[in-house]
Write a protein that holds these residues in place. Sequence first.
Motif, PDB file in Angstrom:
ATOM      1  N   GLN A  43       0.836  -1.200   0.000  1.00  0.00           N
ATOM      2  CA  GLN A  43       0.000   0.000   0.000  1.00  0.00           C
ATOM      3  C   GLN A  43       0.871   1.250   0.000  1.00  0.00           C
ATOM      4  OE1 GLN A  43      -2.322   1.040   3.539  1.00  0.00           O
ATOM      5  NE2 GLN A  43      -4.122   1.235   2.232  1.00  0.00           N
ATOM      6  N   ARG A  44       0.651   2.092  -0.956  1.00  0.00           N
ATOM      7  CA  ARG A  44       1.343   3.375  -1.007  1.00  0.00           C
ATOM      8  C   ARG A  44       0.632   4.339  -0.055  1.00  0.00           C
ATOM      9  NH1 ARG A  44       3.656   6.143  -5.505  1.00  0.00           N
ATOM     10  NH2 ARG A  44       4.827   7.934  -4.701  1.00  0.00           N
ATOM     11  N   ARG A  45       1.361   4.937   0.891  1.00  0.00           N
ATOM     12  CA  ARG A  45       0.728   5.853   1.844  1.00  0.00           C
ATOM     13  C   ARG A  45       1.680   6.978   2.229  1.00  0.00           C
ATOM     14  NH1 ARG A  45       2.982   0.717   3.161  1.00  0.00           N
ATOM     15  NH2 ARG A  45       3.565   0.602   5.347  1.00  0.00           N
ATOM     16  N   ARG A  46       1.080   8.085   2.677  1.00  0.00           N
ATOM     17  CA  ARG A  46       1.810   9.246   3.153  1.00  0.00           C
ATOM     18  C   ARG A  46       1.291   9.635   4.531  1.00  0.00           C
ATOM     19  NH1 ARG A  46       1.279  12.440  -2.611  1.00  0.00           N
ATOM     20  NH2 ARG A  46       3.037  11.406  -3.646  1.00  0.00           N
ATOM     21  N   ILE A  47       2.214  10.057   5.373  1.00  0.00           N
ATOM     22  CA  ILE A  47       1.862  10.503   6.718  1.00  0.00           C
ATOM     23  C   ILE A  47       2.552  11.842   6.982  1.00  0.00           C
ATOM     24  CG2 ILE A  47       2.161  10.038   9.189  1.00  0.00           C
ATOM     25  CD1 ILE A  47       1.688   7.125   8.654  1.00  0.00           C
ATOM     26  N   TRP A  48       1.796  12.778   7.492  1.00  0.00           N
ATOM     27  CA  TRP A  48       2.325  14.093   7.843  1.00  0.00           C
ATOM     28  C   TRP A  48       2.150  14.344   9.337  1.00  0.00           C
ATOM     29  CZ3 TRP A  48      -0.969  13.494   3.590  1.00  0.00           C
ATOM     30  CH2 TRP A  48      -0.367  13.682   2.326  1.00  0.00           C
ATOM     31  N   VAL A  49       3.142  14.954   9.931  1.00  0.00           N
ATOM     32  CA  VAL A  49       3.092  15.354  11.343  1.00  0.00           C
ATOM     33  C   VAL A  49       3.448  16.841  11.411  1.00  0.00           C
ATOM     34  CG1 VAL A  49       3.988  14.989  13.669  1.00  0.00           C
ATOM     35  CG2 VAL A  49       3.752  13.031  12.108  1.00  0.00           C
ATOM     36  N   ARG A  50       2.602  17.616  12.098  1.00  0.00           N
ATOM     37  CA  ARG A  50       2.861  19.044  12.245  1.00  0.00           C
ATOM     38  C   ARG A  50       2.667  19.427  13.716  1.00  0.00           C
ATOM     39  NH1 ARG A  50      -1.100  21.743   9.033  1.00  0.00           N
ATOM     40  NH2 ARG A  50       0.313  21.629   7.251  1.00  0.00           N
ATOM     41  N   ALA A  51       3.698  19.984  14.297  1.00  0.00           N
ATOM     42  CA  ALA A  51       3.630  20.472  15.687  1.00  0.00           C
ATOM     43  C   ALA A  51       3.816  21.985  15.663  1.00  0.00           C
ATOM     44  CB  ALA A  51       4.702  19.803  16.538  1.00  0.00           C
ATOM     45  N   THR A  52       2.838  22.707  16.177  1.00  0.00           N
ATOM     46  CA  THR A  52       2.871  24.182  16.180  1.00  0.00           C
ATOM     47  C   THR A  52       2.506  24.690  17.568  1.00  0.00           C
ATOM     48  OG1 THR A  52       0.569  24.239  15.417  1.00  0.00           O
ATOM     49  CG2 THR A  52       2.283  24.382  13.730  1.00  0.00           C
ATOM     50  N   ALA A  53       3.138  25.800  17.923  1.00  0.00           N
ATOM     51  CA  ALA A  53       2.852  26.422  19.226  1.00  0.00           C
ATOM     52  C   ALA A  53       1.498  27.141  19.176  1.00  0.00           C
ATOM     53  CB  ALA A  53       3.958  27.393  19.600  1.00  0.00           C
ATOM     54  N   THR A  54       0.770  27.078  20.287  1.00  0.00           N
ATOM     55  CA  THR A  54      -0.538  27.732  20.399  1.00  0.00           C
ATOM     56  C   THR A  54      -0.426  28.915  21.353  1.00  0.00           C
ATOM     57  OG1 THR A  54      -1.175  26.228  22.186  1.00  0.00           O
ATOM     58  CG2 THR A  54      -1.719  25.551  19.930  1.00  0.00           C
ATOM     59  N   PRO A  55      -1.377  29.853  21.277  1.00  0.00           N
ATOM     60  CA  PRO A  55      -1.304  31.033  22.144  1.00  0.00           C
ATOM     61  C   PRO A  55      -1.298  30.731  23.630  1.00  0.00           C
ATOM     62  CG  PRO A  55      -2.838  31.404  20.345  1.00  0.00           C
ATOM     63  CD  PRO A  55      -2.458  29.970  20.300  1.00  0.00           C
ATOM     64  N   ASP A  56      -1.838  29.595  24.036  1.00  0.00           N
ATOM     65  CA  ASP A  56      -1.887  29.275  25.466  1.00  0.00           C
ATOM     66  C   ASP A  56      -0.589  28.657  25.976  1.00  0.00           C
ATOM     67  OD1 ASP A  56      -2.011  26.853  24.227  1.00  0.00           O
ATOM     68  OD2 ASP A  56      -3.912  26.198  25.121  1.00  0.00           O
ATOM     69  N   GLY A  57       0.447  28.630  25.153  1.00  0.00           N
ATOM     70  CA  GLY A  57       1.747  28.116  25.582  1.00  0.00           C
ATOM     71  C   GLY A  57       1.941  26.636  25.352  1.00  0.00           C
ATOM     72  N   ARG A  58       0.948  25.970  24.878  1.00  0.00           N
ATOM     73  CA  ARG A  58       1.091  24.541  24.606  1.00  0.00           C
ATOM     74  C   ARG A  58       1.440  24.308  23.117  1.00  0.00           C
ATOM     75  NH1 ARG A  58      -4.152  21.591  26.854  1.00  0.00           N
ATOM     76  NH2 ARG A  58      -5.157  23.118  25.447  1.00  0.00           N
ATOM     77  N   THR A  59       1.572  23.050  22.733  1.00  0.00           N
ATOM     78  CA  THR A  59       1.882  22.682  21.347  1.00  0.00           C
ATOM     79  C   THR A  59       0.760  21.805  20.799  1.00  0.00           C
ATOM     80  OG1 THR A  59       4.274  22.776  21.707  1.00  0.00           O
ATOM     81  CG2 THR A  59       3.502  21.451  19.843  1.00  0.00           C
ATOM     82  N   LEU A  60       0.275  22.188  19.631  1.00  0.00           N
ATOM     83  CA  LEU A  60      -0.740  21.376  18.945  1.00  0.00           C
ATOM     84  C   LEU A  60      -0.020  20.403  17.999  1.00  0.00           C
ATOM     85  CD1 LEU A  60      -3.654  20.684  18.119  1.00  0.00           C
ATOM     86  CD2 LEU A  60      -3.473  22.482  16.381  1.00  0.00           C
ATOM     87  N   VAL A  61      -0.248  19.111  18.223  1.00  0.00           N
ATOM     88  CA  VAL A  61       0.336  18.062  17.389  1.00  0.00           C
ATOM     89  C   VAL A  61      -0.758  17.506  16.483  1.00  0.00           C
ATOM     90  CG1 VAL A  61       1.587  15.875  17.313  1.00  0.00           C
ATOM     91  CG2 VAL A  61       1.967  17.471  19.201  1.00  0.00           C
TER      92      VAL A  61
END
Length: 571
Positions: free
Chosen positions: A493-511
């Motif tokens: 199976q051909r597949r792609r996976i993306w991961v993005r981690a960005t900082a949020t205004p409340d000081g945490r990180t959205l994964v």
Amino acid sequence: MSDTRTGLPEDDELSAERLSSAPVEQDGPSGIGAVGWLRWMWRSLTSMRVALILLFLLSLAAIPGSLIPQNSQNSFKVQTWKAAHATITPVYEKLQLFDVYSSVWFSAIYILLFVSLAGCIIPRTWQFVGVLRAQPPAAPRNLTRMPVYAAWHTEADAKAVNIAAYQRLKQRGFRANLAGGSVASEKGYLREVGNLLFHLSLFALLAGFAWASLASGQGGKLVIEGQGYSNTMTQLDDFTGSAFYGTEDLDPFGFKLDGFTARYQTSGDQIGSAREFTAHIRYWTGSDSSRLTKGDIQVNEPLEIGGSKVFLIGHGYAPVVTVKNAKGEKVYSGPTAFLPQDSNLTSTGVIKVSDYGEKDGKKTQLGFNGYFLPTAPVSFETTGPKSLFPAAAEPMLVLTAYAGDLGTDSGLPQNVYQLDTKHMTQLQQDGDLARVKLKPGQGWTLPDGYGTVTFDGYQQWASFTVSHRPGNGIALAGAGCAILGLIGSLFVQRRRIWVRATATPDGRTLVEIAGLARSESAKIAEELAEIAVDLQDDAPASDDEADEQPASPAPDDSADPAVPADPNSKE
């Protein structure tokens, strides 16, 4: 919550979601005029759709070759078939149905398929090489649109999370790229490798057949027990060469037929069915015929000698007849091969006595039309001259005599299995046609003082095809690789996976983590869940999200990516 859009142009986002490396097909002609139409015709011919259609047509075109006797395989069967179907034979000859694999229409399909595969493989390979050389496509601006999506908040640093995700994906065999605050990864290239291998294998298969047709040759030979054969043009009954294989290329070898074993079923519904055909031979290679090696040739079990294979393709009987003239001189003696006409080996043949001598001061020749019945009936009243069983249980020879000119001295070629009676007279006996039924050991005194005929017994004969086909190995390798390629294209199976981690205004990180597979499958969701669980060591979810499902089908575009997806949505 911060905006997770990547700012990718729309074309780049579509490129990220496209998993096939095959060139895009067009539905109609592009451009104007003849050039545009030619371009469209070429793209249509080299499309996968047309290649499959041509492959299907080629398989249909090969059906007559397996149902109708072919000159290239067994000329004896072709002649027998023509004699039994005299009305339709001219039509078949015009359609080249006795030479299917060298016919114009079969060659046209073959060549078109060859060109189509070549035109399909080259751009597809170039496209795939470009995919391998390029980095995996960057993450789309909105990962929630992917079929499988998960998100959570963590107290870990965004950059550290991206680095950890990159390392985790590399450990799992993904090609990964860390750039722009996200990780792009891709896996399953063996699927496209399998597709290309399958197409290349078909190409090799066709190339093998093409090479075989250009550099192959075969000949036929009928050999009676006790006689031998040398692989030269003068001893072949027929020969079919090719552009790169002629009579001068015949492999030097020969063999002697010591005996033939034929075994048939003697009871049950399949009485008379063949159970064993084995030709017992001694063969030599090169020019030294004194160094003999024993061997057996069976149906579908050829003997390979040098670059040629000797196939057993037929079997029959050869009555042994002795003819004496009016002076008691032996003018003919030996076995004569008769050709089978049915499954019980009712056989027909002719005996030509061209050296009879003179009769009443004129040069005379004798000819005999005959039937050989391996198991003759008690009476011909209900069955006629037909054998009841293929084995020689009650052998009988039925002969009809002719006298005159056989035409053998005219210099024109003749069929050894047919009697030309244009200049011959059928002998009469007791006011009727001169005909006799003989069992082994019995004789017949010919009318009008032409001498005697004795049926001494019978011998068996076997017909062989000597074949030289150098492309078979290529075709076999192509067929094997095609199966391997098909397995890869179906199960990888051909597949792609993306991961993005960005900082949020409340000081945490959205994964955010999203996956895309070429076909809908639960495996991509399972793999995404496993990666999400692995990332918990480096980016543990916040206490208020610890109980949320890490991987699930994607929600609607309007939903908050931090909210778990609807478990009832389509994967």
